[in-house]
Design a protein around this motif. Structure first.
Motif, PDB file in Angstrom:
ATOM      1  N   LEU A  73      11.803   4.608 -30.555  1.00 25.93           N
ATOM      2  CA  LEU A  73      10.787   5.662 -30.696  1.00 25.93           C
ATOM      3  C   LEU A  73      11.420   6.991 -31.115  1.00 25.93           C
ATOM      4  O   LEU A  73      10.842   7.737 -31.912  1.00 25.93           O
ATOM      5  N   LEU A  74      12.585   7.274 -30.587  1.00 28.86           N
ATOM      6  CA  LEU A  74      13.289   8.494 -30.979  1.00 28.86           C
ATOM      7  C   LEU A  74      13.651   8.452 -32.464  1.00 28.86           C
ATOM      8  O   LEU A  74      13.514   9.448 -33.179  1.00 28.86           O
ATOM      9  N   LEU A  75      14.069   7.301 -32.933  1.00 30.48           N
ATOM     10  CA  LEU A  75      14.410   7.143 -34.344  1.00 30.48           C
ATOM     11  C   LEU A  75      13.183   7.349 -35.232  1.00 30.48           C
ATOM     12  O   LEU A  75      13.291   7.928 -36.312  1.00 30.48           O
ATOM     13  N   ALA A  76      12.023   6.914 -34.770  1.00 37.71           N
ATOM     14  CA  ALA A  76      10.796   6.978 -35.570  1.00 37.71           C
ATOM     15  C   ALA A  76      10.074   8.314 -35.468  1.00 37.71           C
ATOM     16  O   ALA A  76       9.022   8.491 -36.079  1.00 37.71           O
ATOM     17  N   ARG A  77      10.617   9.254 -34.745  1.00 35.37           N
ATOM     18  CA  ARG A  77       9.901  10.497 -34.448  1.00 35.37           C
ATOM     19  C   ARG A  77       9.518  11.294 -35.692  1.00 35.37           C
ATOM     20  O   ARG A  77       8.561  12.059 -35.664  1.00 35.37           O
ATOM     21  N   ARG A  78      10.219  11.136 -36.799  1.00 38.77           N
ATOM     22  CA  ARG A  78       9.915  11.906 -38.016  1.00 38.77           C
ATOM     23  C   ARG A  78       8.907  11.208 -38.923  1.00 38.77           C
ATOM     24  O   ARG A  78       8.532  11.735 -39.952  1.00 38.77           O
ATOM     25  N   ASN A  79       8.513   9.994 -38.545  1.00 44.95           N
ATOM     26  CA  ASN A  79       7.533   9.245 -39.312  1.00 44.95           C
ATOM     27  C   ASN A  79       6.346   9.007 -38.386  1.00 44.95           C
ATOM     28  O   ASN A  79       6.318   8.040 -37.624  1.00 44.95           O
ATOM     29  N   GLU A  80       5.365   9.912 -38.460  1.00 44.28           N
ATOM     30  CA  GLU A  80       4.261   9.902 -37.503  1.00 44.28           C
ATOM     31  C   GLU A  80       3.498   8.583 -37.492  1.00 44.28           C
ATOM     32  O   GLU A  80       3.130   8.081 -36.428  1.00 44.28           O
ATOM     33  N   GLY A  81       3.248   8.021 -38.645  1.00 48.93           N
ATOM     34  CA  GLY A  81       2.520   6.754 -38.714  1.00 48.93           C
ATOM     35  C   GLY A  81       3.283   5.631 -38.041  1.00 48.93           C
ATOM     36  O   GLY A  81       2.719   4.869 -37.241  1.00 48.93           O
ATOM     37  N   LEU A  82       4.555   5.531 -38.342  1.00 47.12           N
ATOM     38  CA  LEU A  82       5.397   4.503 -37.731  1.00 47.12           C
ATOM     39  C   LEU A  82       5.530   4.734 -36.238  1.00 47.12           C
ATOM     40  O   LEU A  82       5.444   3.793 -35.444  1.00 47.12           O
ATOM     41  N   GLU A  83       5.716   5.975 -35.852  1.00 54.36           N
ATOM     42  CA  GLU A  83       5.861   6.299 -34.433  1.00 54.36           C
ATOM     43  C   GLU A  83       4.618   5.866 -33.650  1.00 54.36           C
ATOM     44  O   GLU A  83       4.722   5.272 -32.575  1.00 54.36           O
ATOM     45  N   GLU A  84       3.453   6.127 -34.202  1.00 53.81           N
ATOM     46  CA  GLU A  84       2.213   5.759 -33.516  1.00 53.81           C
ATOM     47  C   GLU A  84       2.082   4.243 -33.383  1.00 53.81           C
ATOM     48  O   GLU A  84       1.711   3.736 -32.325  1.00 53.81           O
ATOM     49  N   VAL A  85       2.395   3.517 -34.443  1.00 54.52           N
ATOM     50  CA  VAL A  85       2.331   2.048 -34.393  1.00 54.52           C
ATOM     51  C   VAL A  85       3.310   1.514 -33.344  1.00 54.52           C
ATOM     52  O   VAL A  85       2.965   0.624 -32.559  1.00 54.52           O
ATOM     53  N   LEU A  86       4.510   2.059 -33.318  1.00 57.89           N
ATOM     54  CA  LEU A  86       5.512   1.605 -32.345  1.00 57.89           C
ATOM     55  C   LEU A  86       5.094   1.934 -30.917  1.00 57.89           C
ATOM     56  O   LEU A  86       5.303   1.123 -30.006  1.00 57.89           O
ATOM     57  N   LYS A  87       4.500   3.105 -30.706  1.00 58.67           N
ATOM     58  CA  LYS A  87       4.022   3.461 -29.367  1.00 58.67           C
ATOM     59  C   LYS A  87       2.928   2.503 -28.911  1.00 58.67           C
ATOM     60  O   LYS A  87       2.918   2.065 -27.757  1.00 58.67           O
ATOM     61  N   GLN A  88       2.012   2.175 -29.815  1.00 60.89           N
ATOM     62  CA  GLN A  88       0.940   1.240 -29.472  1.00 60.89           C
ATOM     63  C   GLN A  88       1.512  -0.132 -29.127  1.00 60.89           C
ATOM     64  O   GLN A  88       1.077  -0.771 -28.164  1.00 60.89           O
ATOM     65  N   GLU A  89       2.470  -0.587 -29.906  1.00 60.72           N
ATOM     66  CA  GLU A  89       3.085  -1.893 -29.646  1.00 60.72           C
ATOM     67  C   GLU A  89       3.853  -1.886 -28.326  1.00 60.72           C
ATOM     68  O   GLU A  89       3.784  -2.843 -27.554  1.00 60.72           O
ATOM     69  N   ALA A  90       4.578  -0.813 -28.051  1.00 63.32           N
ATOM     70  CA  ALA A  90       5.320  -0.707 -26.788  1.00 63.32           C
ATOM     71  C   ALA A  90       4.359  -0.735 -25.603  1.00 63.32           C
ATOM     72  O   ALA A  90       4.623  -1.391 -24.590  1.00 63.32           O
ATOM     73  N   LYS A  91       3.222  -0.054 -25.749  1.00 62.25           N
ATOM     74  CA  LYS A  91       2.221  -0.068 -24.683  1.00 62.25           C
ATOM     75  C   LYS A  91       1.647  -1.468 -24.505  1.00 62.25           C
ATOM     76  O   LYS A  91       1.472  -1.939 -23.374  1.00 62.25           O
ATOM     77  N   ALA A  92       1.366  -2.156 -25.593  1.00 54.27           N
ATOM     78  CA  ALA A  92       0.821  -3.515 -25.511  1.00 54.27           C
ATOM     79  C   ALA A  92       1.803  -4.460 -24.827  1.00 54.27           C
ATOM     80  O   ALA A  92       1.411  -5.280 -23.994  1.00 54.27           O
ATOM     81  N   VAL A  93       3.082  -4.335 -25.149  1.00 52.17           N
ATOM     82  CA  VAL A  93       4.110  -5.175 -24.516  1.00 52.17           C
ATOM     83  C   VAL A  93       4.202  -4.865 -23.030  1.00 52.17           C
ATOM     84  O   VAL A  93       4.262  -5.767 -22.198  1.00 52.17           O
ATOM     85  N   LYS A  94       4.174  -3.576 -22.698  1.00 50.46           N
ATOM     86  CA  LYS A  94       4.251  -3.169 -21.288  1.00 50.46           C
ATOM     87  C   LYS A  94       3.043  -3.697 -20.514  1.00 50.46           C
ATOM     88  O   LYS A  94       3.185  -4.211 -19.401  1.00 50.46           O
ATOM     89  N   ASP A  95       1.860  -3.581 -21.120  1.00 51.52           N
ATOM     90  CA  ASP A  95       0.651  -4.080 -20.471  1.00 51.52           C
ATOM     91  C   ASP A  95       0.709  -5.598 -20.286  1.00 51.52           C
ATOM     92  O   ASP A  95       0.316  -6.114 -19.241  1.00 51.52           O
ATOM     93  N   ARG A  96       1.197  -6.308 -21.284  1.00 52.06           N
ATOM     94  CA  ARG A  96       1.335  -7.754 -21.204  1.00 52.06           C
ATOM     95  C   ARG A  96       2.312  -8.156 -20.109  1.00 52.06           C
ATOM     96  O   ARG A  96       2.053  -9.080 -19.351  1.00 52.06           O
ATOM     97  N   ASP A  97       3.430  -7.430 -20.030  1.00 51.42           N
ATOM     98  CA  ASP A  97       4.442  -7.734 -19.007  1.00 51.42           C
ATOM     99  C   ASP A  97       3.919  -7.459 -17.608  1.00 51.42           C
ATOM    100  O   ASP A  97       4.216  -8.184 -16.683  1.00 51.42           O
ATOM    101  N   SER A  98       3.144  -6.390 -17.443  1.00 52.74           N
ATOM    102  CA  SER A  98       2.638  -6.056 -16.122  1.00 52.74           C
ATOM    103  C   SER A  98       1.512  -6.992 -15.683  1.00 52.74           C
ATOM    104  O   SER A  98       1.252  -7.135 -14.498  1.00 52.74           O
ATOM    105  N   ALA A  99       0.855  -7.651 -16.638  1.00 54.84           N
ATOM    106  CA  ALA A  99      -0.210  -8.580 -16.314  1.00 54.84           C
ATOM    107  C   ALA A  99       0.329  -9.929 -15.803  1.00 54.84           C
ATOM    108  O   ALA A  99      -0.401 -10.691 -15.210  1.00 54.84           O
ATOM    109  N   ARG A 100       1.591 -10.175 -16.036  1.00 52.42           N
ATOM    110  CA  ARG A 100       2.181 -11.451 -15.625  1.00 52.42           C
ATOM    111  C   ARG A 100       2.476 -11.486 -14.164  1.00 52.42           C
ATOM    112  O   ARG A 100       2.700 -10.847 -13.376  1.00 52.42           O
TER     113      ARG A 100
END
Length: 100
Positions: A73-100
Motif C-alpha cells: 500500500l505504501l508503494l501504491a500511494r502515488r497511484n490513487e486508483g491502484l491504491e484504492e483497489v489494493l485497499k479494497q482487496e486487503a479489506k476483503a482478504v481481512k474480512d474473509r480471514d476473520s470469518a473463518r
C-alpha cells in the motif's frame, strides 16, 4: 554462485518474454515483433526490480524481514486508483480471514 544467479535471471527474463508475448497475442490485435516484445519485457523486468527493492526497503525500515500488505500500500500511494483497489482487496482478504 554468480553463474547460477545469472542463469536464474536469464531464465526469469525468458519466461517474462514468453508471458508478455502470450499476453499480447491473447488480448490485442497487434502483430508485435520480437524486438517490441523484448523491449517491453526489459522495461517490465526493470520495473519489477525497482518495485522489489522498494518493498524490501519499506519492510527493512519498519524493522521487518518480511514484506506485507502495508508495504504494498505504501508503494501504491502515488497511484490513487491502484491504491484504492489494493485497499479494497486487503479489506476483503481481512474480512474473509476473520470469518473463518
Amino acid at each position: 554462485m554468480a553463474i547460477e544467479n545469472a542463469d536464474k535471471e536469464e531464465r526469469l527474463k525468458a519466461a517474462l518474454w514468453y508471458s508478455v508475448g502470450q499476453t499480447i497475442d491473447a488480448h490485442t490485435d497487434i502483430n508485435a515483433t520480437a524486438h517490441f516484445i523484448g523491449s517491453l519485457s526489459e522495461m517490465l523486468y526493470a520495473q519489477i526490480e525497482n518495485v522489489s527493492q522498494d518493498l524490501e526497503t519499506f519492510a527493512k525500515h519498519a524493522g521487518r524481514t518480511t514484506i506485507n500488505s502495508k508495504d504494498v500500500l505504501l508503494l501504491a500511494r502515488r497511484n490513487e486508483g491502484l491504491e484504492e483497489v489494493l485497499k479494497q482487496e486487503a479489506k476483503a482478504v481481512k474480512d474473509r480471514d476473520s470469518a473463518r
